[in-house]
Design an enzyme around this catalytic site. Structure first.
Site, mmCIF file in Angstrom:
data_model
loop_
_atom_site.group_PDB
_atom_site.id
_atom_site.type_symbol
_atom_site.label_atom_id
_atom_site.label_comp_id
_atom_site.label_asym_id
_atom_site.label_seq_id
_atom_site.Cartn_x
_atom_site.Cartn_y
_atom_site.Cartn_z
ATOM 1 N N ASN A 9 0.947 -1.060 -0.233
ATOM 2 C CA ASN A 9 0.132 -0.527 0.063
ATOM 3 C C ASN A 9 0.693 1.393 -0.262
ATOM 4 O OD1 ASN A 9 -2.044 1.886 0.855
ATOM 5 N ND2 ASN A 9 -2.306 1.196 2.986
ATOM 6 N N LYS A 11 0.403 4.554 -0.428
ATOM 7 C CA LYS A 11 -0.458 5.423 0.669
ATOM 8 C C LYS A 11 -0.013 6.915 -0.319
ATOM 9 C CE LYS A 11 0.113 2.981 5.125
ATOM 10 N NZ LYS A 11 0.135 2.989 6.345
ATOM 11 N N HIS A 96 -9.573 0.911 4.997
ATOM 12 C CA HIS A 96 -7.884 1.413 5.450
ATOM 13 C C HIS A 96 -8.563 1.577 6.524
ATOM 14 C CE1 HIS A 96 -4.115 2.688 6.360
ATOM 15 N NE2 HIS A 96 -3.491 1.234 5.549
ATOM 16 N N GLU A 98 -6.698 4.678 7.440
ATOM 17 C CA GLU A 98 -6.404 5.857 7.296
ATOM 18 C C GLU A 98 -7.806 6.794 6.912
ATOM 19 O OE1 GLU A 98 -2.713 5.473 5.506
ATOM 20 O OE2 GLU A 98 -2.106 5.353 7.213
ATOM 21 N N GLU A 168 -5.619 -5.264 10.233
ATOM 22 C CA GLU A 168 -4.438 -3.561 11.041
ATOM 23 C C GLU A 168 -4.486 -3.418 12.082
ATOM 24 O OE1 GLU A 168 -2.471 -2.482 6.510
ATOM 25 O OE2 GLU A 168 -4.045 -1.549 7.307
ATOM 26 N N GLY A 174 2.872 2.313 10.611
ATOM 27 C CA GLY A 174 3.421 3.268 10.773
ATOM 28 C C GLY A 174 4.061 3.272 12.203
ATOM 29 N N SER A 214 3.281 -2.201 10.516
ATOM 30 C CA SER A 214 4.828 -2.243 10.365
ATOM 31 C C SER A 214 5.410 -3.588 10.040
ATOM 32 C CB SER A 214 5.528 -1.829 12.118
ATOM 33 O OG SER A 214 4.991 -0.786 11.920
HETATM 34 C C1 PEP Z 1 -0.801 0.015 6.477
HETATM 35 O O1 PEP Z 1 -0.947 1.218 6.297
HETATM 36 O O2 PEP Z 1 -1.817 -0.611 5.908
HETATM 37 C C2 PEP Z 1 0.421 -0.235 6.644
HETATM 38 C C3 PEP Z 1 -0.067 -1.733 6.898
HETATM 39 O O3 PEP Z 1 1.017 0.730 7.039
HETATM 40 P P1 PEP Z 1 2.816 0.478 7.742
HETATM 41 O O4 PEP Z 1 3.389 -1.208 6.569
HETATM 42 O O5 PEP Z 1 3.540 1.310 7.322
HETATM 43 O O6 PEP Z 1 2.588 0.319 9.468
#
Ligand code: PEP
Length: 251
Positions: A9, A11, A96, A98, A168, A174, A214
């Site tokens: 992803n 973003k 997601h 976000e 998630e 992040g 992460s």
């Molecule tokens: C995401 O936003 O889907 C995600 C898993 O981000 P990160 O790997 O940066 O934590």
């Protein structure tokens, strides 16, 4: 047998030329990854057409990061599922955290988005996950169950063939703070149980459930070794082809 998938992803990162270069690097490195692991890159909407050209005829599939909850018309700035599909993309991420947090994405909107995505032939990566407060209050099981069923109650076992779930935990996205493999497995197994109750054991067994938060080359192996973790949705580490492919090589 459910499919293993590693999805990136991107973003709101990379310009179009940078994204095209990143996609080329992912395609170039993808041959190393075992054939049974699906590779998907989710790019900003502006990148879908040129990246579709890069991935055409390769094993790398293309996803949007979102699509509209309306079919078409006077919705300035929105991008419909039909528009996404017309770029050559095969998937869209929906829900997601976000988008839930910053753009008012409700479960009700996600039902509409998912209907339109499926009607236009797109596969859906549906994201669910609890916040830190919810985990600390030990509400994570309830939150994830509600997010899953509030959307999937409107869909059939047949639709589930085109739906992947991404767990998630918001506190791990992040932040560099990964859920432990045991914490992730516990929720993945729980989600599979929720799917079994709703759609039956076969659908639950066939549904791919990704972990996101992460995930990086150094921790992917331990996560992917768990029986109910079928791959990853990768944010930050998907912006470097070597890291993204390194994660996929953890299988
Ligand atoms: C995401 O936003 O889907 C995600 C898993 O981000 P990160 O790997 O940066 O934590």
């Amino acid at each position: 047998m459910r499919k293993k998938i590693v999805a990136g992803n991107w973003k709101m990162n990379t310009t179009v030329p940078e994204g095209v270069e990143l996609a080329k690097a992912v395609v170039a490195a993808s041959a190393e990854v075992p054939a049974e692991v699906g590779l998907i890159i989710a790019t900003p909407a502006t990148h879908l057409c040129p990246v579709a050209e890069v991935v055409k005829g390769t094993r790398v599939e293309l996803s949007a990061e979102n699509c509209a909850d309306k079919e078409k018309g006077a919705y300035t700035g929105e991008i419909s599922a039909a528009m996404v599909a017309s770029t050559g993309a095969q998937w869209t991420i929906l829900g997601h955290s976000e988008r839930r947090q910053y753009y008012g994405e409700t479960d009700a909107k996600l039902v509409e988005k998912t209907k339109l995505a499926l009607a236009n032939g797109l596969g859906v990566i549906l994201c669910v996950g609890e916040t830190l407060e919810e985990r600390e209050a030990e509400k994570h099981f309830d939150v994830v169950k509600a997010q899953t069923l509030n959307v999937l109650d409107s869909f059939t076992a047949e639709d589930m063939k085109s739906i992947v779930i991404a767990y998630e935990p918001v506190w791990a996205i992040g932040t560099g703070k990964t859920a432990t493999a045991d914490q992730a497995e516990e929720i993945h197994a729980y989600i599979r149980g929720v799917l079994a109750e709703k759609f039956g054991a076969q659908v639950a067994d066939d549904t791919t459930i990704l972990y996101g938060g992460s995930c990086k080359p150094s921790n992917a192996k331990e996560l992917f070794a768990k029986p109910d973790i079928d791959g990853g949705l990768i944010g930050g580490a998907a912006l470097k082809a070597a890291d993204f492919i390194g994660i996929a090589l953890s299988y």
